[in-house]
Enzyme design. Structure first.
Site, PDB file in Angstrom:
ATOM      1  N   ASP A  84       0.802  -1.223   0.000  1.00  0.00           N
ATOM      2  CA  ASP A  84       0.000   0.000   0.000  1.00  0.00           C
ATOM      3  C   ASP A  84       0.835   1.274   0.000  1.00  0.00           C
ATOM      4  O   ASP A  84       0.437   2.282  -0.564  1.00  0.00           O
ATOM      5  CB  ASP A  84      -1.004   0.004   1.157  1.00  0.00           C
ATOM      6  CG  ASP A  84      -0.367  -0.211   2.518  1.00  0.00           C
ATOM      7  OD1 ASP A  84       0.867  -0.363   2.609  1.00  0.00           O
ATOM      8  OD2 ASP A  84      -1.124  -0.238   3.515  1.00  0.00           O
ATOM      9  N   ASP A 467       3.324   1.554  13.422  1.00  0.00           N
ATOM     10  CA  ASP A 467       2.687   0.249  13.665  1.00  0.00           C
ATOM     11  C   ASP A 467       3.527  -0.713  14.505  1.00  0.00           C
ATOM     12  O   ASP A 467       2.979  -1.491  15.278  1.00  0.00           O
ATOM     13  CB  ASP A 467       2.321  -0.469  12.358  1.00  0.00           C
ATOM     14  CG  ASP A 467       1.255   0.259  11.566  1.00  0.00           C
ATOM     15  OD1 ASP A 467       0.396   0.905  12.190  1.00  0.00           O
ATOM     16  OD2 ASP A 467       1.283   0.192  10.334  1.00  0.00           O
TER      17      ASP A 467
END
Length: 740
Positions: A84, A467
Site C-alpha cells: 500500500d 505500527d
C-alpha cells in the site's frame, strides 16, 4: 532582536565558497543497480571523487501491508507483490528473496509507492504493469508503470488527468482492477476508483474510457475493483468475455457486470449477492467463476459504520448457465477476501478471511480454508494445526497473519500457498500438512513507515516505526530488537546528548530508557498521545507536543507532572534540544526560529525564517547553538549563535532534511548529510567541510521517493560515511561507502 532572512542573505553573499557539486545524476530512473558511483564536476572537489555507495534498507523484516501477491503461471519461479505504501517487489524462487522494483521513484513521484493494482502478462512474466498513486501525495498524481524486463526498468505513463488512484485507500487489497487480455498483451483493462472502466490497445501507453459500462464511481470511493477477462473466451486475438466487479452493495446498484463481446457492451449479472461486496475472484478453467465477498471494501471497518467488515460469503457462478451456488464454508459468517484455484485441479480451492481475529498460535488473526470438492466441504487449515516460522525475524512473536486479502496457490508447486498479511507475506510449502508451517517470507521486502532515528557515539542505532514501535539495531544488516513494551506506532523519539543511554519515545504511551533501549519504563502521566517529543541534553527535561494539539507540555520529573509550554504554539511543533546546554531548546514554527533558555518553560522568537520548511531542524553534535534548518524551497540555513542569526548555504536550492554523522579522518566537524537539490540536481549529498562543498552519493536509481513524512536523514556517529534516510513506506534507507 529577530533578524530577517533577507537581511541575512545579503550579509552572507560572498562569505561562503560556492558549493561544488561532486556528482551529477549518473543513472536514469530505470537503472536497477544496487551500487552507484559519483564522478567529480569541474572544478574539482576537495572531497574524495572515487566514492561508491551501496544502498539497501535497514533490516527490519516486512512490517507493512502487502496488499496482494500474484504468481506467474507462465514462469512459476516468478511472483510479484504489491504494497500500500512501500512499492512493488519481484520474487525469485531461485534466490529465495524479493527484489524491490521502485527504488528509482523521485520525490515528485512518492505516491508511486502506493500500488493499487498489478497485472502480469499471462504468457510472459517479464511484462508487468502497475497502477500507482496515493491520493494525499504529489497532488494525487497517478500513473501506469510498464515494464518488459521483470520490473528492472519502467516506462511511466501519467494518467492523472484521466483518472486518479489511491494505493493506500479502502479496498486496496481487492482486485485485481488491472488486467491483461489473455488473447493479446497489447490490450489491457483498468477499473478506476472514480472514473469508470478504461481500456488500452497499445500495452498501456494510452487509455480510453469505455462508456459501455455505466458505472463510474461508488459511495465508498473504491469504484470498479475487479476486472477479469476470461481466458476460455479468447477468439480472434482477444477475450470475448469480461467480468467487472463493483465495490458496492446490491441495494445501491449491481456489483457484478459481464460482457460477451470484448467490452462493447455490459449487462448486470443477475443473482449476485446483494448485501455484500465482491473482494477478489478467480476462474477455475472449467466454466466457473469463484468470488469472495464481504460487507465492506476493507481491510477494516470504515469510520462511518456503513461497511463493518464482519460478514461474508463465497460463491460459485456457472458462466454458461448463469446459476449461482453458495459455497460458503459451513458455519462461517466471517468476511472473506482472498480466493484462488489450483492451476492443476479446478476443484481445489483456497480462501482467506479478512478482519477476522481468531486465535492463531500466540496471537489472533485470519483463517485459511481449503476445499478439494469445488466448495462442497472445507478444511480450516489454521484450526487443524498451525505452526509459524518467523524465518529469523524476532519481532514477529505475538503477531498473526491478518488482513489476509490475497491468497494464492503457487503454480511452481500447488501444495504451496502464498498469503499476504498486514505485516508482510507468508508461505506454506504444504498446505495439506498437519500442522502446516507458515513461513514469514519477507527477505528483501522492507515495507515500514519510519518516523524517527537516533545514532549516538558508542551506541546502537535506534528507530521509531509506524505500527511496530521501533528497534534497537546492533547491525543495520540484521534484524533489530523491537522495543519492549510494545505500544504500536511510535511517532516521536529523542536521545539525551550528554546522558548516554537516555532516550524517550512516544506513541499512545510515553516511555523512557536509561540503558540504551534494553528496557523502557512508561511515564506516570501524559497530556496527550503521539506527536513529537524532545529530551534535554542532560536528560532532565522532556518537551512533548501531542498529536492534534496546539499546546506543548514540559516535564522535569520524567513525566510525573506536566505544565503547558508558553510560546510554542501550533500543530506539529517539534522541539530540539541543544546538545550542550541542558536548559536550552529550539523549534521552528513555520515563520521563525523560537528558543527556550529556561528548560522549555517558555519559547520566544529569535530569527525570522521562510515559511514552508521542515519542522525537523538539527543541532550539530557537541556544539552549542550550532543549528541547521532545512527550509525545503528556501534551501538550507545555518546559525552558529543559537538561532539569533541564520546564513544560507549557497547553491542548495531545496533541502528537505539535514543530519550529521561521524567526521571524516582528519576532520573535526561532523559529516553533514542532506536530502536536497544542489545546483538543480536532487538527491542525497554529503559535505566533509561544513557545507562548503557537496558530493552526491546516491543516483537516480536510488531515490526511494525522498524522505517522506519522517523527514529525516541521519548519519551514523560510529561509522564514517554511513547514512540513513526515512521514506514514505519503503523502510529506512541505508547507504554505506565501499572502496573501489
Amino acid at each position: 532582536m529577530p533578524s530577517t532572512y533577507a537581511r541575512q542573505l545579503g550579509v552572507f553573499v560572498g562569505a561562503v565558497a560556492a558549493i561544488v557539486v561532486a556528482a551529477a545524476a549518473t543513472a536514469t530512473a530505470t537503472n536497477s543497480s544496487t551500487a552507484s558511483s559519483v564522478t567529480p564536476a569541474s572544478p574539482a572537489s576537495p572531497v574524495p571523487t572515487d566514492t561508491v555507495y551501496l544502498w539497501d534498507s535497514v533490516a527490519i523484516g516486512g512490517g507493512g501491508f502487502v496488499t496482494a501477491v500474484i504468481p506467474s503461471r507462465s514462469e512459476p519461479d516468478v511472483a510479484y507483490a504489491r504494497t500500500d505504501v512501500g512499492g512493488a517487489y519481484r520474487w525469485s524462487a531461485k534466490e529465495g528473496r524479493w527484489h524491490p522494483l521502485l527504488d528509482w521513484v523521485g520525490e515528485d513521484q512518492t505516491g508511486f509507492l502506493g500500488i493499487d493494482a498489478l497485472a502480469i502478462d499471462p504468457h510472459n512474466a517479464a511484462n508487468v504493469w502497475l497502477l500507482a498513486g496515493i491520493a494525499y501525495l504529489n497532488g494525487g498524481r497517478s500513473a501506469i508503470l510498464r515494464s518488459t524486463d521483470y520490473g528492472k526498468t519502467f516506462d511511466v505513463v501519467d494518467v492523472t488527468t484521466q483518472f486518479k488512484t489511491h494505493g493506500n485507500g479502502f479496498g486496496r487489497q481487492n482486485g485485481e482492477r488491472l488486467a491483461v487480455d489473455p488473447g493479446s498483451n497489447q490490450h489491457l483493462y483498468l477499473g478506476s476508483r472514480r472514473d469508470g472502466l478504461f481500456t488500452s490497445s497499445d500495452a498501456g501507453k494510452t487509455w480510453q474510457r469505455n462508456a459501455a459500462l455505466p458505472v463510474t464511481t461508488t459511495p465508498n470511493d473504491v469504484g470498479l475493483n475487479i476486472v477479469l477477462p476470461d481466458p476460455a473466451s479468447v477468439n480472434g486475438g482477444g477475450a470475448r468475455r469480461v467480468f467487472v466487479g463493483v465495490s458496492r452493495f446490491g441495494s445501491v446498484g449491481p456489483n457484478l457486470y459481464r460482457s460477451d463481446d470484448a467490452g462493447a457492451s455490459f449487462k448486470p449479472v443477475a443473482g449476485a449477492p446483494t448485501t455484500l461486496m465482491p473482494q477478489r475472484a478467480a476462474f477455475d478453467g472449467a466454466g466457473n467463476l469463484y468470488i469472495a465477498y464481504a460487507d465492506g471494501a476493507g481491510p477494516h471497518p470504515d469510520k462511518r459504520g456503513l461497511e463493518p467488515m464482519q460478514r461474508g460469503q463465497v460463491w460459485r457462478y456457472a458462466i454458461a448457465s448463469g446459476a449461482w451456488t453458495d459455497i460458503t464454508p459451513a458455519g462461517w459468517t466471517r468476511p472473506f477476501a482472498g480466493i484462488s484455484v489450483d492451476p492443476t485441479n479446478p476443484r481445489r480451492l483456497v480462501v482467506s478471511t479478512i478482519n477476522t481475529f481468531i486465535r492463531q498460535g500466540d496471537a489472533k488473526g485470519d483463517r485459511i480454508l481449503v476445499s478439494n470438492d469445488a466448495g462442497a466441504t472445507w478444511t480450516d487449515v489454521i484450526a487443524r494445526g498451525f505452526k509459524r516460522d518467523a524465518a529469523g525475524v524476532p519481532w514477529l512473536e505475538g503477531h498473526a497473519i491478518h488482513w489476509a486479502g490475497s491468497v494464492e496457490f503457487d503454480p511452481r508447486d500447488p501444495r504451496a500457498v502464498w498469503v499476504t498479511s498486514g505485516n508482510g507475506v507468508f508461505r506454506t510449502a504444504n498446505i495439506d500438512a498437519a500442522p502446516a508451517t507458515w513461513t514469514f517470507t519477507v527477505k528483501g521486502l522492507e515495507e515500514t513507515v519510519p518516523l524517527g532515528l537516533v545514532s549516538m557515539p558508542g551506541a546502537p542505532l535506534v528507530s521509531a516505526i509506524g505500527d511496530y514501535d521501533g528497534f534497537v539495531h546492533d547491525d543495520p544488516t540484521r534484524h533489530g530488537r523491537i522495543h519492549k513494551p510494545e505500544i504500536g506506532t511510535t511517532t516521536g523519539l529523542d536521545a539525551a546528548a550528554r546522558r548516554p543511554g537516555t532516550m524517550v519515545r512516544v506513541g499512545d504511551a510515553m516511555l523512557v530508557t536509561r540503558d540504551g533501549g534494553a528496557s523502557w519504563r512508561k511515564t506516570a502521566t501524559m497530556q496527550g498521545k503521539r506527536g513529537q517529543v524532545a529530551i534535554s541534553s542532560d536528560g532532565a527535561t522532556i518537551v512533548h507536543t501531542p498529536q492534534d494539539s496546539t499546546t506543548s507540555f514540559r516535564s522535569g520529573d520524567t513525566g510525573a507532572t506536566w505544565t503547558p509550554v508558553a510560546g510554542l504554539n501550533g500543530n506539529r511543533m517539534r522541539a530540539v534540544a541543544d546538545p550542550v546546554r541542558g536548559n536550552v531548546f529550539y523549534a521552528y514554527d513555520d515563520k521563525a526560529l523560537v528558543a527556550s533558555s529556561d528548560s522549555g518553560a517558555t519559547f520566544a522568537p529569535r530569527a525570522s525564517l521562510p515559511a514552508g520548511g521542515s519542522r525537523l531542524i538539527r543541532a550539530a553534535p557537541e556544539r552549542e547553538g550550532d543549528l541547521w534548518a532545512p527550509l525545503r524551497q528556501g534551501g538550507l540555513a545555518r546559525s552558529i549563535d543559537g538561532g539569533a542569526n541564520f546564513k544560507p548555504v549557497f547553491d542548495i536550492d531545496y533541502c528537505g532534511a539535514v543530519g550529521f554523522g561521524k567526521a571524516a579522518q582528519g576532520k573535526t566537524y561532523p559529516t553533514v548529510f542532506i536530502w536536497g537539490s544542489v545546483k538543480g540536481v536532487r538527491g542525497i549529498y554529503r559535505s566533509l567541510d561544513t557545507g562548503l562543498t557537496w558530493q552526491r552519493i546516491n543516483d537516480d536509481a536510488h531515490q526511494y521517493g525522498g524522505p517522506g513524512d519522517g523527514h529525516f536523514i541521519v548519519g551514523d556517529m560510529n561509522r564514517f560515511g554511513v547514512v540513513y534516510m526515512s521514506t514514505a513506506g519503503r523502510g529506512i534507507v541505508h547507504g554505506r561507502p565501499v572502496t573501489q
